[in-house]
Scaffold this motif. Structure first.
Motif, PDB file in Angstrom:
ATOM      1  N   PHE A 103       0.710  -1.217   0.114  1.00 37.90           N
ATOM      2  CA  PHE A 103      -0.014  -0.025   0.007  1.00 37.90           C
ATOM      3  C   PHE A 103       0.808   1.212  -0.201  1.00 37.90           C
ATOM      4  O   PHE A 103       1.790   1.550   0.924  1.00 37.90           O
ATOM      5  N   ARG A 104       0.523   2.057  -0.941  1.00 36.30           N
ATOM      6  CA  ARG A 104       1.355   3.261  -1.061  1.00 36.30           C
ATOM      7  C   ARG A 104       0.375   4.389  -1.412  1.00 36.30           C
ATOM      8  O   ARG A 104      -0.536   4.436  -2.248  1.00 36.30           O
ATOM      9  N   GLY A 105       0.856   5.572  -0.864  1.00 40.68           N
ATOM     10  CA  GLY A 105      -0.244   6.697  -1.390  1.00 40.68           C
ATOM     11  C   GLY A 105       0.396   8.141  -0.707  1.00 40.68           C
ATOM     12  O   GLY A 105       1.560   8.513  -0.450  1.00 40.68           O
ATOM     13  N   LEU A 106      -0.910   8.717  -0.042  1.00 45.21           N
ATOM     14  CA  LEU A 106      -0.851  10.075   0.210  1.00 45.21           C
ATOM     15  C   LEU A 106      -0.916  10.087   1.753  1.00 45.21           C
ATOM     16  O   LEU A 106      -1.968   9.572   2.128  1.00 45.21           O
ATOM     17  N   SER A 107      -0.341  10.870   2.769  1.00 43.13           N
ATOM     18  CA  SER A 107      -0.405  11.026   4.252  1.00 43.13           C
ATOM     19  C   SER A 107      -0.251  12.442   4.494  1.00 43.13           C
ATOM     20  O   SER A 107      -0.191  13.447   3.781  1.00 43.13           O
ATOM     21  N   GLY A 108      -0.873  12.701   5.827  1.00 44.19           N
ATOM     22  CA  GLY A 108      -0.806  14.205   6.242  1.00 44.19           C
ATOM     23  C   GLY A 108      -1.841  14.981   5.706  1.00 44.19           C
ATOM     24  O   GLY A 108      -1.776  16.238   5.410  1.00 44.19           O
ATOM     25  N   LEU A 109      -2.895  14.544   5.065  1.00 42.21           N
ATOM     26  CA  LEU A 109      -3.972  15.314   4.346  1.00 42.21           C
ATOM     27  C   LEU A 109      -4.901  15.779   5.333  1.00 42.21           C
ATOM     28  O   LEU A 109      -4.837  15.564   6.303  1.00 42.21           O
ATOM     29  N   ASN A 110      -5.588  16.800   4.884  1.00 39.39           N
ATOM     30  CA  ASN A 110      -6.513  17.436   5.586  1.00 39.39           C
ATOM     31  C   ASN A 110      -7.742  17.634   4.421  1.00 39.39           C
ATOM     32  O   ASN A 110      -8.189  18.791   4.370  1.00 39.39           O
ATOM     33  N   TRP A 111      -8.334  16.536   3.942  1.00 41.87           N
ATOM     34  CA  TRP A 111      -9.126  16.713   2.953  1.00 41.87           C
ATOM     35  C   TRP A 111     -10.796  16.396   3.418  1.00 41.87           C
ATOM     36  O   TRP A 111     -11.082  15.290   3.927  1.00 41.87           O
ATOM     37  N   VAL A 112     -11.567  17.338   3.382  1.00 40.27           N
ATOM     38  CA  VAL A 112     -12.732  17.482   4.128  1.00 40.27           C
ATOM     39  C   VAL A 112     -13.690  17.127   3.166  1.00 40.27           C
ATOM     40  O   VAL A 112     -13.766  17.783   2.055  1.00 40.27           O
ATOM     41  N   LEU A 113     -14.720  16.016   3.274  1.00 36.53           N
ATOM     42  CA  LEU A 113     -15.687  15.564   2.453  1.00 36.53           C
ATOM     43  C   LEU A 113     -17.103  15.684   3.274  1.00 36.53           C
ATOM     44  O   LEU A 113     -17.145  15.183   4.385  1.00 36.53           O
TER      45      LEU A 113
END
Length: 209
Positions: A103-113
């Motif tokens: 598993f690889r990807g993006l971290s430390g996000l602040n994506w509000v849905l």
């Protein structure tokens, strides 16, 4: 000195009730070696998921296998057009640094849905270097789709046929920790000691007058 002691005790009391955020697994559909979908430049793979309430996404990952070369690829969260992805809401560049499937990807996000259905997509854009695939999941997401040069870069729904392994995390507050009785006793005794010292000091001042 007494003021410093009082402030220190207040700080301890506040720290006992603090509720730090923690990462919580929001979406995970497992992985399988039943098949591997090609993920190279010109191909985009996607899966849909639904949220029941407003959520802050902090991490998005896909299970990728850099068969031919390691490197960067793009992850997006998009609106939904029913059985296919819609307009892009958030995107970022991820990287696979080794040839190991993981598993690889993006971290430390602040994506509000907000509540609703969304799509997560994986693609290799011009200039990005990842070349490989995405092994199929153990369980399908709500919907799946792909697009490529063979589809005229138009999304094609592939429910039940072409799935991808996904992990998405959000932030949840930890339950408020309940201190041990001995801890509360220590804090309360500290406040008591500060009170006794303060009364003695006031008495000494009064007698001196």
């Amino acid at each position: 000195m007494l003021k410093k002691l009082a402030f220190a005790l207040v700080a301890v009391a506040l720290s006992l009730s603090a509720a730090p955020a923690r990462a919580a697994l929001l979406i995970y559909n497992g992985i399988s070696n039943a098949y591997i979908l090609t993920l190279v430049e010109g191909i985009e793979l996607a899966g849909a998921f639904t949220l029941a309430e407003e959520t802050t996404v902090t991490q998005v990952e896909g299970f990728v296998f850099p068969i031919h070369s390691t490197g960067t690829f793009t992850i997006k969260l998009t609106e939904s057009r029913g059985l296919t992805p819609g307009d892009t809401l958030f995107s970022g560049e991820a990287e696979a640094t080794t040839r190991t499937p993981a598993f690889r990807g993006l971290s430390g996000l602040n994506w509000v849905l907000g509540p609703g259905t969304y799509w997560v997509t994986f693609s290799v854009k011009p200039g990005q270097t990842f070349s490989g695939g995405m092994p199929g999941p153990s369980n399908s997401l709500e919907h799946e789709a792909f697009k490529s040069n063979f589809t005229g870069q138009n999304w094609v729904n592939s429910d039940g046929r072409l799935g991808i392994g996904v992990r998405i995390y959000d932030n949840l507050p930890d339950p408020i920790a309940v201190p041990e009785p001995a801890t509360w006793a220590l804090v309360l005794s500290g406040f008591g000691a500060a009170g006794v010292a303060l009364r003695r000091r006031r008495a000494a001042v009064a007698s001196a007058r």
